[in-house]
Design a protein around this motif. Structure first.
Motif, PDB file in Angstrom:
ATOM      1  N   GLU A   8       0.843  -1.203   0.000  1.00 26.43           N
ATOM      2  CA  GLU A   8       0.000   0.000   0.000  1.00 26.43           C
ATOM      3  C   GLU A   8       0.879   1.254   0.000  1.00 26.43           C
ATOM      4  OE1 GLU A   8      -3.211   0.137  -0.709  1.00 26.43           O
ATOM      5  OE2 GLU A   8      -2.908  -2.026  -0.938  1.00 26.43           O
ATOM      6  N   ALA A   9       1.945   1.229   0.788  1.00 28.72           N
ATOM      7  CA  ALA A   9       2.857   2.381   0.832  1.00 28.72           C
ATOM      8  C   ALA A   9       3.563   2.542  -0.516  1.00 28.72           C
ATOM      9  CB  ALA A   9       3.875   2.187   1.950  1.00 28.72           C
ATOM     10  N   PHE A  10       3.952   1.427  -1.129  1.00 26.41           N
ATOM     11  CA  PHE A  10       4.656   1.501  -2.420  1.00 26.41           C
ATOM     12  C   PHE A  10       3.813   2.225  -3.468  1.00 26.41           C
ATOM     13  CE2 PHE A  10       7.677  -2.452  -2.131  1.00 26.41           C
ATOM     14  CZ  PHE A  10       8.324  -1.845  -1.076  1.00 26.41           C
ATOM     15  N   LYS A  11       2.479   2.036  -3.373  1.00 30.70           N
ATOM     16  CA  LYS A  11       1.606   2.634  -4.396  1.00 30.70           C
ATOM     17  C   LYS A  11       1.691   4.154  -4.388  1.00 30.70           C
ATOM     18  CE  LYS A  11      -1.605  -1.230  -4.655  1.00 30.70           C
ATOM     19  NZ  LYS A  11      -2.842  -1.819  -4.123  1.00 30.70           N
ATOM     20  N   GLU A  12       2.095   4.705  -3.249  1.00 32.57           N
ATOM     21  CA  GLU A  12       2.177   6.171  -3.127  1.00 32.57           C
ATOM     22  C   GLU A  12       3.567   6.711  -3.484  1.00 32.57           C
ATOM     23  OE1 GLU A  12      -0.674   7.651  -2.365  1.00 32.57           O
ATOM     24  OE2 GLU A  12      -1.504   5.609  -2.210  1.00 32.57           O
ATOM     25  N   ILE A  13       4.519   5.837  -3.719  1.00 33.85           N
ATOM     26  CA  ILE A  13       5.903   6.299  -3.917  1.00 33.85           C
ATOM     27  C   ILE A  13       6.253   6.282  -5.404  1.00 33.85           C
ATOM     28  CG2 ILE A  13       8.341   5.896  -3.311  1.00 33.85           C
ATOM     29  CD1 ILE A  13       7.352   4.376  -0.824  1.00 33.85           C
ATOM     30  N   GLU A  14       6.934   7.342  -5.825  1.00 32.74           N
ATOM     31  CA  GLU A  14       7.336   7.416  -7.233  1.00 32.74           C
ATOM     32  C   GLU A  14       8.388   6.346  -7.518  1.00 32.74           C
ATOM     33  OE1 GLU A  14       9.289  10.613 -10.347  1.00 32.74           O
ATOM     34  OE2 GLU A  14       8.812  11.269  -8.320  1.00 32.74           O
ATOM     35  N   THR A  15       8.192   5.609  -8.580  1.00 38.33           N
ATOM     36  CA  THR A  15       9.150   4.563  -8.962  1.00 38.33           C
ATOM     37  C   THR A  15      10.056   5.096 -10.062  1.00 38.33           C
ATOM     38  OG1 THR A  15       7.382   3.761 -10.395  1.00 38.33           O
ATOM     39  CG2 THR A  15       7.778   2.525  -8.360  1.00 38.33           C
ATOM     40  N   PRO A  16      11.239   4.491 -10.299  1.00 39.98           N
ATOM     41  CA  PRO A  16      11.801   3.374  -9.552  1.00 39.98           C
ATOM     42  C   PRO A  16      12.484   3.845  -8.266  1.00 39.98           C
ATOM     43  CG  PRO A  16      13.293   3.991 -11.311  1.00 39.98           C
ATOM     44  CD  PRO A  16      12.094   4.880 -11.441  1.00 39.98           C
TER      45      PRO A  16
END
Ligand code: LLP
Length: 388
Positions: A8-16
């Motif tokens: 869930e947290a990853f979905k909010e973080i700009e990748t890569p």
């Protein structure tokens, strides 16, 4: 300890971005130290080249490891992390005057020297400072290793170290110098080594050499440094999150003949940080070619160059799809045909926007990232940054 990702947290973080599992890093460093501590004369230095992220260095320092550096910048990074100079060793075939001066002023434990010209440079710079510094000779043991040819270092044709035939000459030279004390021998045969026989072969070469030095020169040096090289299981990161340090140290303890009082040093990089790091990326597009399906992700070879440079295998997981498998090439956006993470890989059917995890990327991942194509260096997110 299976890596569970905070999706869930990853979905909010700009990748890569690189994600580091701090709990696993700590478990790995404490395990390496616990296993080494079974042998009171074993000392572990972390090879900073594998990952010099300052926040990881701080954790590694707190756990109590020393540092193995290959540039003035790495010596600085070690010092900034608070690693004591007395635990820092400095190797590298091309140390400049500026780098040597910096390390001398910091008072590091030992230079691993690789040529006569370097001995002369260190002598001159130590003399200017009126100090005496310690060196170990990096010996080229001419031992092969079962690993990729770009990461073997211990063959006579490699640029590293001093060959056996030239050892006497360089020892004579060091002994004629007033500001250098010879305290040891240094070796390193390569990286990503999983076959213990390679380390056993190194031990026999060291045993032979030690006997020769004893016989011919009545010389027993107080420190032996066997470098790093212990590999990790790229194929099964969840099954083998922590390398078999017990077997690794036991291999040396059983195969190396040390003289009383001799200290044994290790320079481990990959085995300490590889499994705690993951490159998190998103599928930008799915492209159906005539004979291939491509997942085009937003990470590229500039973020993780190992597959392009060494044909290295990294496990790749789709964290957001549990559909049935399909077969894809997973590629980056960089304008190079070699910007490919894997070919013909089975992975759940992937859609635009899915989040993928490129596993075992903590070593030589972020550290080797570069800005080709004006791309940003990926950020690092530690598990402790995320509120669980
Ligand atoms: N000591 C010396 C003198 C070294 O040259 C190296 C690595 C190490 C220690 C640490 O070795 P490790 O424990 O990490 O195997 N970029 C390549 C690996 C290059 C290794 C260079 N030297 C890769 O991504 O596989």
């Amino acid at each position: 300890m299976t890596t569970k990702y905070p999706l869930e947290a990853f979905k909010e973080i700009e990748t890569p971005f690189y994600y580091y599992n701090v709990e696993l890093l700590k478990a790995t460093t404490s395990k390496v130290l616990e296993e080494a501590a079974k042998y009171p004369n074993f000392h572990v230095h972390y090879a900073i080249k594998a990952n010099f992220n300052p926040r990881l260095l701080e954790i590694i320092k707190k756990e109590g490891l020393g540092a193995d550096c290959v540039s003035g910048g790495e010596v600085r990074a070690a010092l900034e992390a608070g690693i004591e100079p007395a635990k820092i060793v400095f190797a590298g075939v091309g140390k400049t005057d500026k780098e040597i001066s910096f390390a001398l002023d910091a008072g590091i434990f030992c230079f691993n020297i690789e040529s006569e010209a370097e001995v002369e440079a260190i002598e001159r710079l130590a003399a200017e400072r009126g100090t005496v510094t310690r060196v170990a000779i990096r010996v080229n043991p001419n031992v092969g290793a079962h690993t990729h040819s770009n990461i073997t270092t211990g063959r006579a044709e490699n640029k590293f170290g001093i060959n056996y035939e030239q050892l006497d000459e360089i020892i004579d030279l060091i002994e004629s110098m007033e500001h250098i004390e010879l305290i040891g021998l240094h070796f390193h045969i390569g990286s990503q080594i999983l076959v213990m026989d390679d380390f056993i072969a190194l031990c026999s070469r060291i045993n032979e050499l030690q006997e020769l030095l004893k016989e011919n020169r009545n010389m027993v040096l107080p420190h032996i440094n066997v470098g790093g090289g212990l590999g990790i299981r790229y194929d099964a990161p969840d099954k083998y999150p922590i390398p078999d340090f017990e077997l690794y140290f036991a291999t040396y303890a059983n195969s190396l003949n040390l003289y009383p009082g001799q200290q044994l040093h290790f320079e481990l990089g990959r085995s300490i940080v590889a499994q705690c790091g993951t490159l998190i990326t998103r599928a930008t597009y799915i492209k159906h070619g005539t004979c291939k399906k491509f997942i085009i992700v937003d990470a590229g070879m500039n973020d993780l160059i190992r597959p392009a440079l060494y044909d290295a295998y990294h496990r790749i997981e789709n964290l957001t799809s549990n559909k049935e498998d399909d077969v894809y090439d997973i590629v980056g956006p960089v304008c190079e045909s070699s910007d490919v993470f894997c070919k013909d890989r089975k992975i759940p059917i992937t859609e635009r926007g899915d989040i993928l995890a490129i596993r075992s990327a903590g070593a030589y991942g972020e550290a080797m990232a570069f800005g080709y194509n004006c791309r940003e260096i990926p950020k690092a997110v530690l598990s402790t940054d995320i509120k669980q």
